[in-house]
Scaffold this active site. Sequence first.
Site, short mmCIF file in Angstrom:
data_model
loop_
_atom_site.label_atom_id
_atom_site.label_comp_id
_atom_site.label_asym_id
_atom_site.label_seq_id
_atom_site.Cartn_x
_atom_site.Cartn_y
_atom_site.Cartn_z
N ASN A 35 0.85 -1.21 0.00
CA ASN A 35 0.00 0.00 0.00
C ASN A 35 0.88 1.25 0.00
OD1 ASN A 35 -2.47 1.25 0.03
ND2 ASN A 35 -2.64 1.27 2.26
N SER A 125 -5.04 2.51 17.72
CA SER A 125 -6.04 3.45 17.22
C SER A 125 -7.08 3.73 18.29
CB SER A 125 -6.73 2.81 16.01
OG SER A 125 -7.91 3.51 15.68
N TYR A 150 -11.15 -4.55 11.28
CA TYR A 150 -9.96 -3.70 11.46
C TYR A 150 -9.81 -3.30 12.93
CZ TYR A 150 -7.50 0.70 11.96
OH TYR A 150 -6.68 1.69 12.43
N LYS A 154 -6.89 -4.28 16.03
CA LYS A 154 -6.13 -3.36 16.89
C LYS A 154 -6.31 -3.76 18.36
CE LYS A 154 -4.19 -0.97 13.76
NZ LYS A 154 -2.76 -1.06 13.54
N LEU A 201 -12.34 11.29 5.61
CA LEU A 201 -12.83 12.63 5.27
C LEU A 201 -11.80 13.49 4.52
CD1 LEU A 201 -15.04 14.78 5.52
CD2 LEU A 201 -14.05 15.41 7.75
N SER A 217 -20.04 13.76 0.37
CA SER A 217 -21.22 13.50 1.20
C SER A 217 -20.84 13.72 2.66
CB SER A 217 -21.69 12.05 1.04
OG SER A 217 -22.08 11.81 -0.28
N ARG A 232 -14.66 14.72 15.56
CA ARG A 232 -13.46 13.89 15.71
C ARG A 232 -12.30 14.75 16.17
NH1 ARG A 232 -16.92 10.92 15.17
NH2 ARG A 232 -17.19 9.13 13.79
C1 UD1 Z 1 -11.86 5.80 10.90
C2 UD1 Z 1 -11.68 4.63 11.83
C3 UD1 Z 1 -10.38 4.72 12.58
C4 UD1 Z 1 -9.24 4.95 11.63
C5 UD1 Z 1 -9.51 6.23 10.86
C6 UD1 Z 1 -8.39 6.59 9.93
C7 UD1 Z 1 -13.77 3.74 12.78
C8 UD1 Z 1 -14.73 3.76 13.91
N1 UD1 Z 1 -12.75 4.57 12.82
O1 UD1 Z 1 -12.13 6.92 11.73
O2 UD1 Z 1 -10.17 3.53 13.27
O3 UD1 Z 1 -8.04 5.06 12.38
O4 UD1 Z 1 -10.72 6.04 10.12
O5 UD1 Z 1 -8.21 5.62 8.95
O6 UD1 Z 1 -13.93 3.00 11.86
N2 UD1 Z 1 -17.09 11.68 6.76
C9 UD1 Z 1 -17.97 12.31 5.91
N3 UD1 Z 1 -17.84 12.11 4.58
C10 UD1 Z 1 -16.86 11.30 4.05
C11 UD1 Z 1 -15.95 10.67 4.92
C12 UD1 Z 1 -16.11 10.87 6.27
O7 UD1 Z 1 -18.86 13.03 6.35
O8 UD1 Z 1 -16.82 11.15 2.81
C13 UD1 Z 1 -17.22 11.91 8.22
C14 UD1 Z 1 -17.45 10.64 8.98
O9 UD1 Z 1 -18.80 10.33 9.04
C15 UD1 Z 1 -16.84 11.02 10.34
C16 UD1 Z 1 -15.71 11.98 9.98
O10 UD1 Z 1 -16.00 12.44 8.67
O11 UD1 Z 1 -17.78 11.71 11.10
C17 UD1 Z 1 -14.36 11.30 9.98
O12 UD1 Z 1 -14.43 10.12 9.20
P1 UD1 Z 1 -13.13 9.29 8.79
O13 UD1 Z 1 -12.11 10.19 8.23
O14 UD1 Z 1 -13.58 8.15 7.95
O15 UD1 Z 1 -12.55 8.76 10.17
P2 UD1 Z 1 -13.27 7.94 11.36
O16 UD1 Z 1 -14.45 7.23 10.87
O17 UD1 Z 1 -13.41 8.84 12.52
#
Ligand code: UD1
Length: 338
Positions: A35, A125, A150, A154, A201, A217, A232
């Site tokens: 990766n 994590s 995943y 951990k 995100l 989204s 977060r």
């Molecule tokens: C996830 C994992 C965490 C991992 C981290 C980084 C879980 C519970 N947590 O964290 O273990 O270390 O990723 O890889 O699975 N969001 C949007 N739109 C998007 C993407 C995300 O609104 O397209 C929001 C999500 O709903 C969340 C926030 O952004 O509220 C952060 O999301 P994300 O970056 O995926 O991280 P986590 O889910 O917090």
Amino acid sequence: MNILLTGGTGYIGSHTAIELIKAGYKIHIVDNLSNSNIDMLDRIEKISGTRPEFTNLDLTNQKDVKHFFERYNDFEGVIHFAALKSVGESVKMPLKYYKNNVVGLYNLLTAIKNHKINNLVFSSSATVYGTPEILPVTEESPIGYTPSPYGATKQMCERIIEDFTSSLATFEAISLRYFNPIGAHDSGLIGELPTGTPNNLMPFITQTASGIREKLSVFGSDYNTSDGTAIRDYIHVSDVAIAHVHAIRFIISNNENIHHKVNIGTGIGSSVLEIIRSFEKTTGIKINYHLTDRRAGDVEAVYADVSYAKELLGWKSIYNIDQMTKSAWIWEKALRNL
Ligand code: UD1
């Protein structure tokens, strides 16, 4: 002092490699490049002035791990990043995750034991807490249910390290429980390289800004938070990297038989909309986004109590949200030649 970095060409590993070299450590990276890319070594060299030693090694191959440690056996400590990390993929391919993350650790610990290495820093994590009941989350918070394989790996890896530590009088470990690492190195030469459609995100925001994705989204706008979107604890990847330098320095000099668990965050919670606004402010680019349903398995709010990291390691984060979002965009622009 020679430190082994497994997964050292990955996102957090490469940033840590640079900080370790800057701090005067000699490092050896092992990675199977599943990766990440070998050209990361050129980038690390360009930024730090030193090319790390590198061996292509798959930690799930016990024979290869054994041979590697027979050849190189002067490590003072190991920082173990090598693991798979996509939450969604882990649900679809659980065995792949258990094999890579758990068997990989098993093989590494077997070699650590055989070669009497006493210090390990492990990439854990905040996902180990599941849905935390009290905020901010301290290291005393209970390990909760995590819906993804995943997250389960951990938790299992922490447990294995716990038992392993108890069984060896001279061994010490630190599990660093990262919250949400984002952003990229100040040089713009290294950063996150998600394959396919990003789940996280920040890369989704930068790819929307660069035109690769049409629309972001925002998952859930009815949470019980100030603007309705989930919260977060986002932390700059270079801050996370520096935490590893503190952690390895600490355990090498501290000869205790303990498995420490330490939160690595900023202690500040930010909503999804706050991240979007910060990105728009620091880059001048409007993000095309829409509010949609909650994402399954998402937690309303998670942010860290970071006092233990300060107390134990003398570490705290430096970068603020604006610096994080800005650096993420500088990296994305360089990557796409924009
Ligand atoms: C996830 C994992 C965490 C991992 C981290 C980084 C879980 C519970 N947590 O964290 O273990 O270390 O990723 O890889 O699975 N969001 C949007 N739109 C998007 C993407 C995300 O609104 O397209 C929001 C999500 O709903 C969340 C926030 O952004 O509220 C952060 O999301 P994300 O970056 O995926 O991280 P986590 O889910 O917090």
